[in-house]
Design an enzyme around this catalytic site. Structure first.
Site, PDB file in Angstrom:
ATOM      1  N   ILE A  52      25.999  53.019  14.671  1.00 46.52           N
ATOM      2  CA  ILE A  52      26.921  53.510  15.691  1.00 46.52           C
ATOM      3  C   ILE A  52      27.477  52.391  16.570  1.00 46.52           C
ATOM      4  O   ILE A  52      28.444  52.581  17.305  1.00 46.52           O
ATOM      5  CB  ILE A  52      26.203  54.570  16.560  1.00 46.52           C
ATOM      6  N   TYR A  53      26.897  51.202  16.486  1.00 47.91           N
ATOM      7  CA  TYR A  53      27.298  50.097  17.362  1.00 47.91           C
ATOM      8  C   TYR A  53      28.693  49.568  17.016  1.00 47.91           C
ATOM      9  O   TYR A  53      29.146  49.652  15.879  1.00 47.91           O
ATOM     10  CB  TYR A  53      26.289  48.955  17.274  1.00 47.91           C
ATOM     11  N   GLY A  54      29.340  49.009  18.031  1.00 52.85           N
ATOM     12  CA  GLY A  54      30.667  48.434  17.833  1.00 52.85           C
ATOM     13  C   GLY A  54      31.674  49.447  17.355  1.00 52.85           C
ATOM     14  O   GLY A  54      32.550  49.123  16.548  1.00 52.85           O
TER      15      GLY A  54
END
Length: 317
Positions: A52-54
Site C-alpha cells: 500500500i506504500y507510495g
C-alpha cells in the site's frame, strides 16, 4: 551499525531500519536509489515495505532497485499485507484470499521468491483471526515467508495471536510486533510491550521521531515545506504539536545542546536503548534526512539524561 535479534527468534536485523512508506510518491526513483545505497553503506540490513506504500508504487520501485543493484541477499526484506486500496479508500482485509493475493503481488513486484519477514498490517475485525493466522502457517510452509509478525495490534490482540499460532502443531511463533513508538508516544509500553516481552517478540518501532516533531523542526513554528503545513498530512502531525508534547521536545533539545548533537539523535538514542526494541524504522524524504538519522548510531545517552527524558515523557502525558 549495530545488530540485534528480533525477540527470542534467530532473525538478526540492524537496529535502524529503512522505511519506504513514501517511495514512489514523495520519494522518486533517483532519491530512493541514493537512500538505499546510503543505508547499506552504513551497515543497515532491515528494509520495511508494504504493497500500500507510495500510493501502491513503492514495492515495484524497490524491486527495480534490488534487481538493478543486486543487493537482495544483503537485506532483511520485511513486507506486510491486510491493507488494500478499494474504491478510493484504504480497507482492512486479512482474509486468506486477500493475504495470498497481496503476498504474490509483493513477491512479483519485489523480484524475489521469499520475504524474510511478513507482517499482518492491521487487525481485521471482520475476518476470523484463525483464518488470518492459519494463512501465516501456510506461507511459511510454502517457503514464501521465513518469519512472521504483526503490526498495530493492541496488547490483547498480540497475546491472542501469538498464543493461538504457537500452540498449533507447527508451533510457529510470531517474532515481531510493529507499532508507533517514540518519546512522544509511549502508550504501547502499558500493554503491547508487556505482551511482546512475555511472548519473546521483538518490537519494531515506526515513526520513532514522533512524525517528524522530534527533529525539532517545529520548535519555532510550522515550516512551509513541512508535513504539518501539508493539508494531506496536517492532522497526522498536529496531535504532537500540543503544549505537553512540546515540553518533551524541549527537554530533548536541552539534552542535545548539552551533548553537542541534534534533537533527532537524542530521540533515537533514547528509543534504541528501550528494552524490547529490536529496530527503529526511519523514513526520509531526502538522503540528507536519512543520513541524519543513521548518525544517531554513534550516540549513547548518559543515564541522567535518559532518566530526565523518561520523566518528562511519561505515558500519563
Amino acid at each position: 551499525m549495530q545488530y540485534r535479534r528480533v525477540g527470542r527468534s534467530g532473525l538478526e536485523v540492524s537496529r535502524l531500519a529503512l522505511g519506504t512508506m513514501s517511495w514512489g510518491a514523495a520519494v522518486d526513483a533517483y532519491e530512493a536509489e541514493d537512500q538505499l545505497k546510503t543505508f547499506l553503506d552504513a551497515g543497515g540490513t532491515l528494509v520495511d515495505t508494504a504493497p500500500i506504500y507510495g500510493d501502491g508504487n513503492c514495492e515495484e520501485l524497490l524491486g527495480t532497485l534490488l534487481t538493478k543493484t543486486g543487493v537482495r541477499d544483503r537485506i532483511v526484506l520485511a513486507g506486510k499485507a491486510a491493507l488494500v486500496h478499494r474504491n478510493g479508500e484504504v480497507e482492512r482485509d486479512a482474509s486468506r484470499k486477500t493475504l495470498l493475493e497481496q503476498l504474490d503481488l509483493s513477491l512479483r513486484q519485489l523480484g524475489t521468491d521469499h520475504l524474510d519477514l511478513w507482517q499482518i498490517h492491521r487487525w481485521d475485525e471482520r475476518t476470523p483471526i484463525e483464518e488470518t493466522l492459519s494463512t501465516l502457517e501456510q506461507v511459511v510452509r510454502s517457503g514464501k515467508v521465513t518469519y512472521v509478525g504483526i503490526s498495530n495490534f493492541t496488547g490483547w490482540q498480540t497475546s491472542l495471536a501469538h498464543t493461538w499460532l504457537a500452540s498449533r502443531p507447527d508451533g510457529l511463533p510470531i517474532v515481531s510486533t510493529q507499532m508507533e513508538y517514540s518519546l512522544l508516544h509511549r502508550e504501547p509500553e502499558a500493554e503491547v510491550f508487556a505482551a511482546a516481552e512475555h511472548h519473546g517478540m521483538g518490537v519494531l518501532a515506526w515513526s520513532p521521531l514522533g512524525r517528524g516533531v522530534l527533529t525539532g523542526k517545529y520548535r519555532a513554528g510550522i515550516p512551509a515545506d513541512s508535513r504539518a503545513a501539508d493539508p494531506g498530512w496536517g492532522d497526522f502531525v498536529s496531535r504532537y504539536l500540543t503544549p505537553a508534547k512540546s515540553a518533551v521536545v524541549e527537554a530533548a533539545a536541552r539534552a542535545s545542546e548539552g551533548l553537542g548533537v541534534t534533537v533527532a539523535h537524542v530521540s533515537l538514542s533514547w528509543l534504541l536503548a528501550r528494552p524490547g526494541v529490536a529496530s527503529a524504522i526511519v523514513g526520509a524524504r531526502t538522503t540528507a534526512q536519512l543520513q541524519e538519522s543513521l548518525a544517531s548510531e554513534e550516540l549513547d545517552l548518559p543515564p541522567e539524561i535518559v532518566q530526565a527524558l523518561d520523566d518528562v515523557s511519561g505515558v500519563s502525558r
